[in-house]
Write a protein that holds these residues in place. Structure first.
Motif, PDB file in Angstrom:
ATOM      1  N   GLY A  15     -14.084   1.095 -14.557  1.00  0.00           N
ATOM      2  CA  GLY A  15     -15.041   1.838 -13.759  1.00  0.00           C
ATOM      3  C   GLY A  15     -15.332   1.212 -12.409  1.00  0.00           C
ATOM      4  N   GLY A  16     -14.882  -0.009 -12.224  1.00  0.00           N
ATOM      5  CA  GLY A  16     -15.121  -0.700 -10.963  1.00  0.00           C
ATOM      6  C   GLY A  16     -14.111  -0.359  -9.895  1.00  0.00           C
ATOM      7  N   SER A  17     -14.226  -1.062  -8.773  1.00  0.00           N
ATOM      8  CA  SER A  17     -13.375  -0.796  -7.611  1.00  0.00           C
ATOM      9  C   SER A  17     -12.791  -2.085  -7.061  1.00  0.00           C
ATOM     10  N   LEU A  18     -11.636  -1.955  -6.440  1.00  0.00           N
ATOM     11  CA  LEU A  18     -11.010  -3.033  -5.695  1.00  0.00           C
ATOM     12  C   LEU A  18     -10.342  -2.426  -4.467  1.00  0.00           C
ATOM     13  N   ARG A  19     -10.214  -3.245  -3.437  1.00  0.00           N
ATOM     14  CA  ARG A  19      -9.489  -2.820  -2.245  1.00  0.00           C
ATOM     15  C   ARG A  19      -8.381  -3.828  -1.975  1.00  0.00           C
ATOM     16  N   LEU A  20      -7.160  -3.375  -2.062  1.00  0.00           N
ATOM     17  CA  LEU A  20      -6.019  -4.220  -1.758  1.00  0.00           C
ATOM     18  C   LEU A  20      -5.651  -4.080  -0.279  1.00  0.00           C
ATOM     19  N   SER A  21      -5.215  -5.172   0.297  1.00  0.00           N
ATOM     20  CA  SER A  21      -4.722  -5.181   1.667  1.00  0.00           C
ATOM     21  C   SER A  21      -3.306  -5.736   1.680  1.00  0.00           C
ATOM     22  N   CYS A  22      -2.535  -5.282   2.642  1.00  0.00           N
ATOM     23  CA  CYS A  22      -1.179  -5.783   2.832  1.00  0.00           C
ATOM     24  C   CYS A  22      -0.983  -5.994   4.324  1.00  0.00           C
ATOM     25  N   ALA A  23      -0.875  -7.243   4.716  1.00  0.00           N
ATOM     26  CA  ALA A  23      -0.697  -7.586   6.122  1.00  0.00           C
ATOM     27  C   ALA A  23       0.784  -7.783   6.420  1.00  0.00           C
ATOM     28  N   ALA A  24       1.232  -7.168   7.492  1.00  0.00           N
ATOM     29  CA  ALA A  24       2.646  -7.227   7.866  1.00  0.00           C
ATOM     30  C   ALA A  24       2.832  -8.049   9.135  1.00  0.00           C
ATOM     31  N   SER A  25       3.922  -8.776   9.173  1.00  0.00           N
ATOM     32  CA  SER A  25       4.271  -9.520  10.378  1.00  0.00           C
ATOM     33  C   SER A  25       5.082  -8.635  11.306  1.00  0.00           C
ATOM     34  N   GLY A  26       5.236  -9.044  12.526  1.00  0.00           N
ATOM     35  CA  GLY A  26       6.095  -8.319  13.450  1.00  0.00           C
ATOM     36  C   GLY A  26       5.361  -7.254  14.243  1.00  0.00           C
ATOM     37  N   ARG A  27       6.055  -6.765  15.275  1.00  0.00           N
ATOM     38  CA  ARG A  27       5.446  -5.789  16.171  1.00  0.00           C
ATOM     39  C   ARG A  27       5.940  -4.371  15.911  1.00  0.00           C
ATOM     40  N   THR A  28       6.679  -4.166  14.802  1.00  0.00           N
ATOM     41  CA  THR A  28       7.237  -2.845  14.536  1.00  0.00           C
ATOM     42  C   THR A  28       6.637  -2.206  13.296  1.00  0.00           C
ATOM     43  N   PHE A  29       5.445  -2.634  12.922  1.00  0.00           N
ATOM     44  CA  PHE A  29       4.815  -2.126  11.697  1.00  0.00           C
ATOM     45  C   PHE A  29       4.740  -0.610  11.712  1.00  0.00           C
ATOM     46  N   GLY A  30       4.413  -0.033  12.843  1.00  0.00           N
ATOM     47  CA  GLY A  30       4.257   1.401  12.946  1.00  0.00           C
ATOM     48  C   GLY A  30       5.530   2.195  12.753  1.00  0.00           C
ATOM     49  N   SER A  31       6.664   1.529  12.723  1.00  0.00           N
ATOM     50  CA  SER A  31       7.931   2.232  12.526  1.00  0.00           C
ATOM     51  C   SER A  31       8.325   2.309  11.049  1.00  0.00           C
ATOM     52  N   TYR A  32       7.494   1.801  10.167  1.00  0.00           N
ATOM     53  CA  TYR A  32       7.795   1.792   8.740  1.00  0.00           C
ATOM     54  C   TYR A  32       6.829   2.690   7.972  1.00  0.00           C
ATOM     55  N   ALA A  33       7.381   3.494   7.091  1.00  0.00           N
ATOM     56  CA  ALA A  33       6.557   4.113   6.062  1.00  0.00           C
ATOM     57  C   ALA A  33       6.192   3.021   5.064  1.00  0.00           C
ATOM     58  N   MET A  34       5.017   3.122   4.503  1.00  0.00           N
ATOM     59  CA  MET A  34       4.534   2.079   3.596  1.00  0.00           C
ATOM     60  C   MET A  34       4.222   2.662   2.226  1.00  0.00           C
ATOM     61  N   GLY A  35       4.389   1.839   1.224  1.00  0.00           N
ATOM     62  CA  GLY A  35       4.092   2.278  -0.123  1.00  0.00           C
ATOM     63  C   GLY A  35       3.458   1.171  -0.946  1.00  0.00           C
ATOM     64  N   TRP A  36       2.738   1.573  -1.963  1.00  0.00           N
ATOM     65  CA  TRP A  36       2.220   0.648  -2.974  1.00  0.00           C
ATOM     66  C   TRP A  36       2.897   0.994  -4.297  1.00  0.00           C
ATOM     67  N   PHE A  37       3.342  -0.023  -4.980  1.00  0.00           N
ATOM     68  CA  PHE A  37       3.946   0.110  -6.295  1.00  0.00           C
ATOM     69  C   PHE A  37       3.228  -0.855  -7.237  1.00  0.00           C
ATOM     70  N   ARG A  38       3.428  -0.653  -8.530  1.00  0.00           N
ATOM     71  CA  ARG A  38       2.846  -1.583  -9.497  1.00  0.00           C
ATOM     72  C   ARG A  38       3.799  -1.769 -10.662  1.00  0.00           C
ATOM     73  N   GLN A  39       3.658  -2.906 -11.311  1.00  0.00           N
ATOM     74  CA  GLN A  39       4.477  -3.199 -12.475  1.00  0.00           C
ATOM     75  C   GLN A  39       3.623  -3.898 -13.514  1.00  0.00           C
ATOM     76  N   ALA A  40       3.514  -3.260 -14.662  1.00  0.00           N
ATOM     77  CA  ALA A  40       2.790  -3.827 -15.798  1.00  0.00           C
ATOM     78  C   ALA A  40       3.778  -4.580 -16.680  1.00  0.00           C
ATOM     79  N   PRO A  41       3.299  -5.526 -17.471  1.00  0.00           N
ATOM     80  CA  PRO A  41       4.204  -6.286 -18.358  1.00  0.00           C
ATOM     81  C   PRO A  41       5.009  -5.372 -19.262  1.00  0.00           C
ATOM     82  N   GLY A  42       6.314  -5.578 -19.281  1.00  0.00           N
ATOM     83  CA  GLY A  42       7.182  -4.800 -20.140  1.00  0.00           C
ATOM     84  C   GLY A  42       7.495  -3.404 -19.636  1.00  0.00           C
ATOM     85  N   LYS A  43       7.033  -3.084 -18.437  1.00  0.00           N
ATOM     86  CA  LYS A  43       7.270  -1.750 -17.894  1.00  0.00           C
ATOM     87  C   LYS A  43       8.024  -1.844 -16.574  1.00  0.00           C
ATOM     88  N   GLU A  44       8.613  -0.729 -16.186  1.00  0.00           N
ATOM     89  CA  GLU A  44       9.314  -0.685 -14.916  1.00  0.00           C
ATOM     90  C   GLU A  44       8.310  -0.562 -13.763  1.00  0.00           C
TER      91      GLU A  44
END
Length: 123
Positions: A15-44
Motif C-alpha cells: 500500500g505504500g509508495s516509492l519513487r525510483l530515479s535513473c540518472a544518465a550520463s552524457g549529453r544525448t539523453f533526449g535521443s533515447y527512449a527509456m524504459g523500466w523493467f523488473r526481475q523477480a527471483p526465478g522469473k524472467e
C-alpha cells in the motif's frame, strides 16, 4: 555510450509508495527512449513502463497500470518511476534502460542498462 544509475529502491509495506530515479550520463539523453523493467527471483525480466524521447507518450504493463507513473526530465538527464499502492508481487530488482532506435516493450531492443535497484514490498 550511456551510463545509467538507478536509485530510490528499498523496503516498503504493501500500500505504500516509492519513487525510483535513473540518472544518465552524457549529453544525448533526449535521443533515447527509456524504459523500466523488473526481475523477480526465478522469473524472467519483464517490461514495467516506457516513455518516448520527448516524454509525451508512455506505456505500461497491465499489472502496474493506474499505480505506476513514468516520467522524464531531459534537462536533468533523469527518468523516474513513481510507484503507488505497492503490492508484494511488485517485489523485484528494477532496472532502467535506454533504447536508441524505436520505443517499446522488448528488452532485447534496449541498448544500455543500469545495475538495478531492489524494491521489496512486505505484506
Amino acid at each position: 555510450q550511456v551510463q545509467l544509475v538507478e536509485s530510490g529502491g528499498g523496503l516498503v509495506q504493501a500500500g505504500g509508495s516509492l519513487r525510483l530515479s535513473c540518472a544518465a550520463s552524457g549529453r544525448t539523453f533526449g535521443s533515447y527512449a527509456m524504459g523500466w523493467f523488473r526481475q523477480a527471483p526465478g522469473k524472467e525480466r519483464e517490461f514495467v513502463a516506457g516513455i518516448t524521447r520527448n516524454g509525451i507518450s508512455t506505456s505500461y504493463a497491465d499489472s502496474v497500470k493506474g499505480r505506476f507513473t513514468i516520467s522524464r526530465d531531459n534537462a536533468k538527464n533523469t527518468v523516474y518511476l513513481q510507484m503507488n499502492t505497492l503490492k508484494p508481487e511488485d517485489t523485484a530488482v528494477y532496472y532502467c534502460a535506454a533504447q536508441a532506435f524505436g520505443d517499446g516493450r522488448n528488452a532485447a531492443m534496449y541498448n544500455y542498462w543500469g545495475q538495478g535497484t531492489q524494491v521489496t514490498v512486505s505484506s
